[in-house]
Design an enzyme around this catalytic site. Structure first.
Site, mmCIF file in Angstrom:
data_model
loop_
_atom_site.group_PDB
_atom_site.id
_atom_site.type_symbol
_atom_site.label_atom_id
_atom_site.label_comp_id
_atom_site.label_asym_id
_atom_site.label_seq_id
_atom_site.Cartn_x
_atom_site.Cartn_y
_atom_site.Cartn_z
ATOM 1 N N GLU A 261 -4.966 -3.760 -1.897
ATOM 2 C CA GLU A 261 -6.410 -3.503 -1.853
ATOM 3 C C GLU A 261 -6.741 -2.258 -1.021
ATOM 4 O OE1 GLU A 261 -4.605 -5.807 -0.506
ATOM 5 O OE2 GLU A 261 -5.583 -6.899 1.134
ATOM 6 N N ARG A 262 -5.710 -1.712 -0.321
ATOM 7 C CA ARG A 262 -5.998 -0.542 0.524
ATOM 8 C C ARG A 262 -6.000 0.761 -0.279
ATOM 9 N NH1 ARG A 262 -2.040 -1.858 5.434
ATOM 10 N NH2 ARG A 262 -1.725 -3.931 4.583
ATOM 11 N N LYS B 130 -1.256 -7.069 -9.172
ATOM 12 C CA LYS B 130 -2.207 -7.191 -8.051
ATOM 13 C C LYS B 130 -1.756 -6.148 -7.029
ATOM 14 C CE LYS B 130 -3.065 -8.348 -4.384
ATOM 15 N NZ LYS B 130 -3.440 -7.340 -3.349
ATOM 16 N N CYS C 216 9.464 1.853 3.321
ATOM 17 C CA CYS C 216 10.355 0.730 3.628
ATOM 18 C C CYS C 216 11.773 1.225 3.869
ATOM 19 C CB CYS C 216 10.351 -0.278 2.500
ATOM 20 S SG CYS C 216 10.987 0.434 0.998
ATOM 21 N N PHE D 210 0.814 -1.224 0.000
ATOM 22 C CA PHE D 210 0.000 0.000 0.000
ATOM 23 C C PHE D 210 0.843 1.267 0.000
ATOM 24 C CE2 PHE D 210 0.953 -0.015 4.529
ATOM 25 C CZ PHE D 210 1.021 1.338 4.829
ATOM 26 N N GLU E 184 8.779 -4.294 12.941
ATOM 27 C CA GLU E 184 8.697 -3.137 12.045
ATOM 28 C C GLU E 184 7.437 -2.367 12.433
ATOM 29 O OE1 GLU E 184 7.813 -4.006 7.914
ATOM 30 O OE2 GLU E 184 8.872 -2.202 7.271
ATOM 31 N N SER F 270 5.502 -6.935 3.190
ATOM 32 C CA SER F 270 6.085 -7.244 4.505
ATOM 33 C C SER F 270 6.856 -8.570 4.449
ATOM 34 C CB SER F 270 4.962 -7.318 5.542
ATOM 35 O OG SER F 270 4.060 -8.336 5.176
HETATM 36 P P1 NAD Z 1 1.670 -6.605 2.989
HETATM 37 O O1 NAD Z 1 2.733 -7.638 3.028
HETATM 38 O O2 NAD Z 1 0.574 -6.665 3.974
HETATM 39 O O3 NAD Z 1 0.939 -6.637 1.545
HETATM 40 C C1 NAD Z 1 1.674 -6.630 0.348
HETATM 41 C C2 NAD Z 1 0.850 -7.338 -0.718
HETATM 42 O O4 NAD Z 1 0.646 -8.702 -0.314
HETATM 43 C C3 NAD Z 1 -0.524 -6.729 -0.929
HETATM 44 O O5 NAD Z 1 -0.798 -6.717 -2.312
HETATM 45 C C4 NAD Z 1 -1.443 -7.668 -0.180
HETATM 46 O O6 NAD Z 1 -2.739 -7.744 -0.738
HETATM 47 C C5 NAD Z 1 -0.739 -8.996 -0.280
HETATM 48 N N1 NAD Z 1 -0.993 -9.862 0.871
HETATM 49 C C6 NAD Z 1 -1.232 -9.473 2.161
HETATM 50 N N2 NAD Z 1 -1.411 -10.543 2.946
HETATM 51 C C7 NAD Z 1 -1.275 -11.634 2.167
HETATM 52 C C8 NAD Z 1 -1.339 -13.041 2.420
HETATM 53 N N3 NAD Z 1 -1.590 -13.526 3.640
HETATM 54 N N4 NAD Z 1 -1.144 -13.876 1.383
HETATM 55 C C9 NAD Z 1 -0.889 -13.400 0.146
HETATM 56 N N5 NAD Z 1 -0.818 -12.081 -0.146
HETATM 57 C C10 NAD Z 1 -1.008 -11.209 0.851
HETATM 58 O O7 NAD Z 1 2.408 -5.188 3.018
HETATM 59 P P2 NAD Z 1 1.758 -3.748 3.155
HETATM 60 O O8 NAD Z 1 1.253 -3.557 4.542
HETATM 61 O O9 NAD Z 1 0.828 -3.484 2.029
HETATM 62 O O10 NAD Z 1 3.038 -2.833 2.927
HETATM 63 C C11 NAD Z 1 3.933 -2.489 3.940
HETATM 64 C C12 NAD Z 1 5.106 -3.447 3.987
HETATM 65 O O11 NAD Z 1 5.790 -3.455 2.745
HETATM 66 C C13 NAD Z 1 6.148 -3.042 5.014
HETATM 67 O O12 NAD Z 1 6.608 -4.200 5.648
HETATM 68 C C14 NAD Z 1 7.251 -2.404 4.176
HETATM 69 O O13 NAD Z 1 8.536 -2.433 4.754
HETATM 70 C C15 NAD Z 1 7.182 -3.262 2.968
HETATM 71 N N6 NAD Z 1 7.796 -2.606 1.827
HETATM 72 C C16 NAD Z 1 9.029 -3.044 1.438
HETATM 73 C C17 NAD Z 1 9.654 -2.430 0.382
HETATM 74 C C18 NAD Z 1 11.015 -2.874 -0.069
HETATM 75 O O14 NAD Z 1 11.476 -2.363 -1.066
HETATM 76 N N7 NAD Z 1 11.672 -3.792 0.606
HETATM 77 C C19 NAD Z 1 9.032 -1.369 -0.292
HETATM 78 C C20 NAD Z 1 7.770 -0.966 0.127
HETATM 79 C C21 NAD Z 1 7.158 -1.600 1.196
#
Ligand code: NAD
Length: 495
Positions: free
Chosen positions: A176-177, A173, A281, A149, A379, A226
């Protein structure tokens, strides 16, 4: 209530979806839309559309591809404000920050405009008598992007411009937020002349993600999000034989040495910790301060945290907006509570900031944080900066390296010797020297180490080109009378 649909084959569609998720306005705390959550049938439709589009797009000439990329670049550049507005409304970040996000995404598009140069192969003349050898790279097919998101435009743009420029077709994909920006980008691709079906968007949750991970035609998966989900995506996509890069979460440390310009360091740490409400991130969330710099730095951080202008993202005066959801706010406040209970000193406390019904948490600084505290071990992904005090540079480097994450880190110092040692010894992928958020430009690649990246490929830049293509090497002979070589049962060697 507005319903946000999928984008498949160049049109909006509801497909087989009946489930929805709320899309909030974080600044007001109100629901502003609902987004469809794809069923496996919707993912199949997007993937098979992309697979059909690949049959033509793979053969589009390099000049055709780069002309579409240039047109897309022009369109994104002309719609920065519209995209920034969409981001601010659904994510909550302030408009200036949202514009910056689009700008950083554009850099990747600009990099991809050079695809004819980037895909140039190699040629060796006369590797043996009358034999030449050359290598070139070809697209993989249908590739998928699953994105978080916190950068609804930039992170997908780390992926799709390069994948598409390489000749692949793409299924995104997004989170969704904050799903709307991806649809806006899809329309810009269409206006740029990209054939329908090359770029598709399916909205959804785990159901959609699992369907992508299990879909046979999907050749490669790029994920950013994450760490627990990154680990899962990597394992499942790998088990299904796909190429996968999965970028995870972070805990980014800034080490401040006593010889640093403390005013400069405090200014930059404040912006790096509280910009985008800490939901980056590459946000600095942990400061490790060495020796006598401690009190002087913490005093400045306290003062500066108190001057950050917090307000709705759409307000041009705001420097920091709300966090993304009420759940996120509650989680962040819970970490501040736990740090207080576990003995941290609350230097600045953002828990009681109320601006209407928005999801706000104010800038928070925690001092005397130790590595066993929950607020350090996790985090937080909110506007919370922890300070840990150590006595020596050795201790600071050991502290950074003991953390399981390895995305970004920074050192503030006026010593070239200390900086050089730091850059060589830290087990982190991206390092800033007096630069708090060292996000590489698009012509370098972006990626962390350890629990911040699963898979060997960093994202965008040269590694992006390699990730989205596979190599072919040709060894060629055009026999004629002078160069006819007798067939041999030996393993071929040069003659
Ligand atoms: P998230 O992991 O909750 O979601 C990321 C994606 O995974 C979304 O599209 C979501 O719909 C999907 N998802 C969520 N739960 C899932 C599951 N159980 N099974 C399959 N898919 C699932 O992350 P977020 O809260 O949207 O974003 C924040 C996180 O992203 C933080 O941890 C941040 O550090 C990380 N991030 C990392 C980078 C990097 O470059 N390393 C960059 C941006 C964000």
């Amino acid at each position: 209530m507005k319903t946000i649909q999928h984008w498949i084959g160049g049109t909006l569609t509801t497909g087989a979806s009946t489930r929805t998720a709320p899309v909030w306005n974080p600044a007001t705390g109100e629901q502003q839309a609902e987004v469809l959550l794809a069923e496996p049938a919707d993912v199949d439709a997007a993937v098979s559309t992309a697979a059909r589009a690949f049959e033509q797009w793979r053969d589009a000439s390099l000049s055709k591809r780069s002309s579409v990329l240039f047109a897309f670049r022009q369109l994104v550049n002309g719609h920065v404000d519209e995209l920034a507005g969409i981001i601010a409304d659904e994510h909550g970040k302030v408009i200036s920050d949202a514009r910056g996000e689009v700008q950083r995404g554009l850099e990747v598009v600009e990099f991809a405009c050079g695809i004819p140069q980037l895909l140039k192969g190699e040629y060796s003349d006369q590797v043996s008598s009358g034999v030449d050898s050359y290598s070139f790279r070809q697209p993989l097919g249908v590739v998928a992007g699953i994105t978080p998101f916190n950068f609804p435009v930039m992170v997908p743009m780390w992926m799709h411009p390069i994948a598409i420029a390489c000749g692949n077709t793409f299924v995104l994909k997004p989170s969704e937020r904050d799903p709307s920006a991806s649809l806006y980008v899809a329309r810009l691709w269409q206006q740029a002349g990209l054939p329908d079906g090359v770029f598709n968007v399916v909205h959804g949750d785990k159901v959609a993600v699992d369907a992508l991970l299990d879909s046979t035609p999907v050749e490669a998966v790029s994920f950013v999000g994450s760490t627990p989900i990154a680990r899962y995506i990597h394992e499942r996509a790998n088990a299904n034989g796909k190429r996968v890069q999965a970028l995870g979460g972070a805990k980014n440390h800034a080490v401040v040495l006593p010889d640093a310009d403390l005013e400069f360091a405090a200014d930059h740490l404040t912006a790096a910790a509280f910009g985008s409400a800490g939901q980056r991130c590459m946000a600095i969330s942990a400061t490790v301060v060495v020796g006598e710099a401690g009190d002087a730095l913490v005093g400045r951080l306290k003062e500066k945290a108190g001057t950050v202008k917090v307000g709705p993202g759409r307000d041009e005066e705001s420097e920091m907006g709300p966090v993304v959801t009420a759940d996120a706010r509650n989680r962040i406040v819970g970490f501040i509570d736990s740090a207080e209970q576990q003995g941290a000193t609350l230097v600045a406390d953002g828990r009681n900031l109320n601006i209407g019904k928005g999801f706000f948490v104010g800038p928070t600084v925690l001092d005397h944080v130790t590595s066993d505290m929950e607020a350090y071990r996790n985090e937080v992904f909110g506007p919370v900066l922890s300070v840990t005090r150590v006595d020596t540079v050795d201790e600071a480097i050991a502290f950074v390296n003991a953390n399981p994450y390895g995305n970004g880190t920074a050192i503030f110092t006026s010593s070239g010797e200390a900086a050089r040692r730091f850059q060589r010894e830290v087990t982190v992928g991206m390092i800033g020297i007096n630069v708090p958020i060292p996000v590489p430009m698009a012509y370098h690649s972006f990626g962390g180490w350890k629990d911040s990246l699963f898979g060997e490929s960093h994202i965008h830049g040269p590694e992006g080109i390699r990730f989205y293509t596979r190599a072919k090497v040709v060894t060629a002979r055009w026999p004629h009378v002078e160069h006819t070589v007798a067939a041999s049962y030996h393993f071929p060697t040069a003659t």
